[in-house]
Design a protein around this motif. Structure first.
Motif, mmCIF file in Angstrom:
data_model
loop_
_atom_site.group_PDB
_atom_site.id
_atom_site.type_symbol
_atom_site.label_atom_id
_atom_site.label_comp_id
_atom_site.label_asym_id
_atom_site.label_seq_id
_atom_site.Cartn_x
_atom_site.Cartn_y
_atom_site.Cartn_z
ATOM 1 N N ILE A 1 -48.967 -11.427 13.366
ATOM 2 C CA ILE A 1 -49.726 -12.042 14.448
ATOM 3 C C ILE A 1 -49.700 -11.053 15.601
ATOM 4 O O ILE A 1 -48.627 -10.627 16.031
ATOM 5 C CB ILE A 1 -49.136 -13.400 14.867
ATOM 6 C CG1 ILE A 1 -49.267 -14.402 13.719
ATOM 7 C CG2 ILE A 1 -49.820 -13.913 16.136
ATOM 8 C CD1 ILE A 1 -48.672 -15.769 13.999
ATOM 9 N N LYS A 2 -50.881 -10.653 16.062
ATOM 10 C CA LYS A 2 -50.998 -9.668 17.137
ATOM 11 C C LYS A 2 -51.807 -10.264 18.283
ATOM 12 O O LYS A 2 -52.648 -11.134 18.070
ATOM 13 C CB LYS A 2 -51.672 -8.397 16.618
ATOM 14 C CG LYS A 2 -50.875 -7.751 15.477
ATOM 15 C CD LYS A 2 -51.508 -6.494 14.979
ATOM 16 C CE LYS A 2 -50.701 -5.902 13.832
ATOM 17 N NZ LYS A 2 -51.233 -4.611 13.398
ATOM 18 N N LEU A 3 -51.534 -9.779 19.469
ATOM 19 C CA LEU A 3 -52.204 -10.269 20.667
ATOM 20 C C LEU A 3 -53.233 -9.264 21.157
ATOM 21 O O LEU A 3 -52.982 -8.059 21.130
ATOM 22 C CB LEU A 3 -51.180 -10.513 21.779
ATOM 23 C CG LEU A 3 -49.999 -11.409 21.428
ATOM 24 C CD1 LEU A 3 -49.061 -11.524 22.626
ATOM 25 C CD2 LEU A 3 -50.460 -12.769 20.963
ATOM 26 N N ALA A 4 -54.357 -9.784 21.621
ATOM 27 C CA ALA A 4 -55.407 -8.932 22.189
ATOM 28 C C ALA A 4 -55.672 -9.350 23.625
ATOM 29 O O ALA A 4 -55.761 -10.539 23.933
ATOM 30 C CB ALA A 4 -56.693 -9.054 21.376
ATOM 31 N N SER A 5 -55.763 -8.368 24.491
ATOM 32 C CA SER A 5 -56.202 -8.540 25.878
ATOM 33 C C SER A 5 -55.377 -9.514 26.713
ATOM 34 O O SER A 5 -55.942 -10.329 27.446
ATOM 35 C CB SER A 5 -57.667 -8.979 25.907
ATOM 36 O OG SER A 5 -58.474 -8.097 25.193
ATOM 37 N N PRO A 6 -54.050 -9.414 26.667
ATOM 38 C CA PRO A 6 -53.305 -10.290 27.573
ATOM 39 C C PRO A 6 -53.511 -9.833 29.012
ATOM 40 O O PRO A 6 -53.375 -8.648 29.313
ATOM 41 C CB PRO A 6 -51.843 -10.107 27.135
ATOM 42 C CG PRO A 6 -51.794 -8.765 26.480
ATOM 43 C CD PRO A 6 -53.166 -8.562 25.878
ATOM 44 N N GLY A 7 -53.876 -10.752 29.882
ATOM 45 C CA GLY A 7 -54.052 -10.437 31.292
ATOM 46 C C GLY A 7 -52.706 -10.196 31.961
ATOM 47 O O GLY A 7 -51.641 -10.415 31.365
ATOM 48 N N LYS A 8 -52.747 -9.775 33.190
ATOM 49 C CA LYS A 8 -51.528 -9.414 33.918
ATOM 50 C C LYS A 8 -50.528 -10.570 33.969
ATOM 51 O O LYS A 8 -49.350 -10.390 33.692
ATOM 52 C CB LYS A 8 -51.885 -8.957 35.338
ATOM 53 C CG LYS A 8 -50.691 -8.500 36.128
ATOM 54 C CD LYS A 8 -51.069 -8.038 37.516
ATOM 55 C CE LYS A 8 -49.792 -7.572 38.220
ATOM 56 N NZ LYS A 8 -49.855 -7.611 39.625
ATOM 57 N N ARG A 9 -50.978 -11.751 34.324
ATOM 58 C CA ARG A 9 -50.077 -12.913 34.442
ATOM 59 C C ARG A 9 -49.479 -13.282 33.094
ATOM 60 O O ARG A 9 -48.288 -13.576 32.992
ATOM 61 C CB ARG A 9 -50.815 -14.095 35.047
ATOM 62 C CG ARG A 9 -51.209 -13.850 36.496
ATOM 63 C CD ARG A 9 -52.006 -14.970 37.059
ATOM 64 N NE ARG A 9 -51.130 -16.126 37.286
ATOM 65 C CZ ARG A 9 -51.559 -17.331 37.569
ATOM 66 N NH1 ARG A 9 -52.846 -17.569 37.677
ATOM 67 N NH2 ARG A 9 -50.721 -18.323 37.760
ATOM 68 N N VAL A 10 -50.296 -13.290 32.066
ATOM 69 C CA VAL A 10 -49.798 -13.623 30.725
ATOM 70 C C VAL A 10 -48.828 -12.548 30.252
ATOM 71 O O VAL A 10 -47.774 -12.846 29.687
ATOM 72 C CB VAL A 10 -50.970 -13.813 29.735
ATOM 73 C CG1 VAL A 10 -50.470 -13.918 28.307
ATOM 74 C CG2 VAL A 10 -51.788 -15.043 30.116
ATOM 75 N N PHE A 11 -49.162 -11.283 30.499
ATOM 76 C CA PHE A 11 -48.285 -10.199 30.070
ATOM 77 C C PHE A 11 -46.927 -10.277 30.779
ATOM 78 O O PHE A 11 -45.889 -10.012 30.171
ATOM 79 C CB PHE A 11 -48.934 -8.835 30.293
ATOM 80 C CG PHE A 11 -48.141 -7.721 29.689
ATOM 81 C CD1 PHE A 11 -48.056 -7.575 28.316
ATOM 82 C CD2 PHE A 11 -47.443 -6.839 30.492
ATOM 83 C CE1 PHE A 11 -47.293 -6.565 27.747
ATOM 84 C CE2 PHE A 11 -46.682 -5.820 29.945
ATOM 85 C CZ PHE A 11 -46.611 -5.684 28.568
ATOM 86 N N GLU A 12 -46.926 -10.666 32.037
ATOM 87 C CA GLU A 12 -45.661 -10.823 32.753
ATOM 88 C C GLU A 12 -44.780 -11.870 32.087
ATOM 89 O O GLU A 12 -43.565 -11.690 31.966
ATOM 90 C CB GLU A 12 -45.915 -11.186 34.217
ATOM 91 C CG GLU A 12 -46.437 -10.030 35.037
ATOM 92 C CD GLU A 12 -46.888 -10.426 36.434
ATOM 93 O OE1 GLU A 12 -46.918 -11.635 36.761
ATOM 94 O OE2 GLU A 12 -47.217 -9.513 37.218
#
Length: 115
Positions: free
Chosen positions: A77-88
């Motif tokens: 399972i891979k993630l694409a395009s996490p925004g800044k808030r989600v990445f934090e």
């Protein structure tokens, strides 16, 4: 809440598009979508976070709910395009070390082709 599921690379990769919020109100629906994909014997899954600006602990739990099953069957399972808030949030919970993430959807999908 709608989680759109599409398929890439000749149907070998499922892409699940996540809405603006991934929280307790919709995390079970995401788990159901992931289960449905895995039940189709598709173990390569990309979670598209390009529209997501909020995620809570139940949402994180839904993201990781089938990692072991996917990996046991040669997928991930891979993630694409996490925004800044989600990445934090991913960094705070150390899930950025568990889940592979990519800057855009195409890169995430193509990572299955090359590896």
């Amino acid at each position: 809440m709608a989680f759109n599921v599409s398929y890439a690379l000749d149907g070998t990769v499922a892409v699940i598009e996540i809405p603006e919020r991934l929280d307790a109100g919709c995390s079970n629906e995401l788990k159901e979508k992931i289960n449905a994909v895995v039940n189709e014997s598709i173990y390569n899954i990309v979670i598209d976070l390009s529209k997501t600006n909020f995620i809570d602990s139940s949402g994180l739990g839904a993201l990781v709910s089938k990692i072991s099953v996917c990996k046991a069957n040669g997928g991930d399972i891979k993630l694409a395009s996490p925004g800044k808030r989600v990445f934090e949030i991913l960094q705070i919970t150390h899930l950025d070390k568990v889940l592979n993430y990519y800057h855009d959807l195409e890169e995430a999908v193509n990572s299955f082709e090359s590896g």
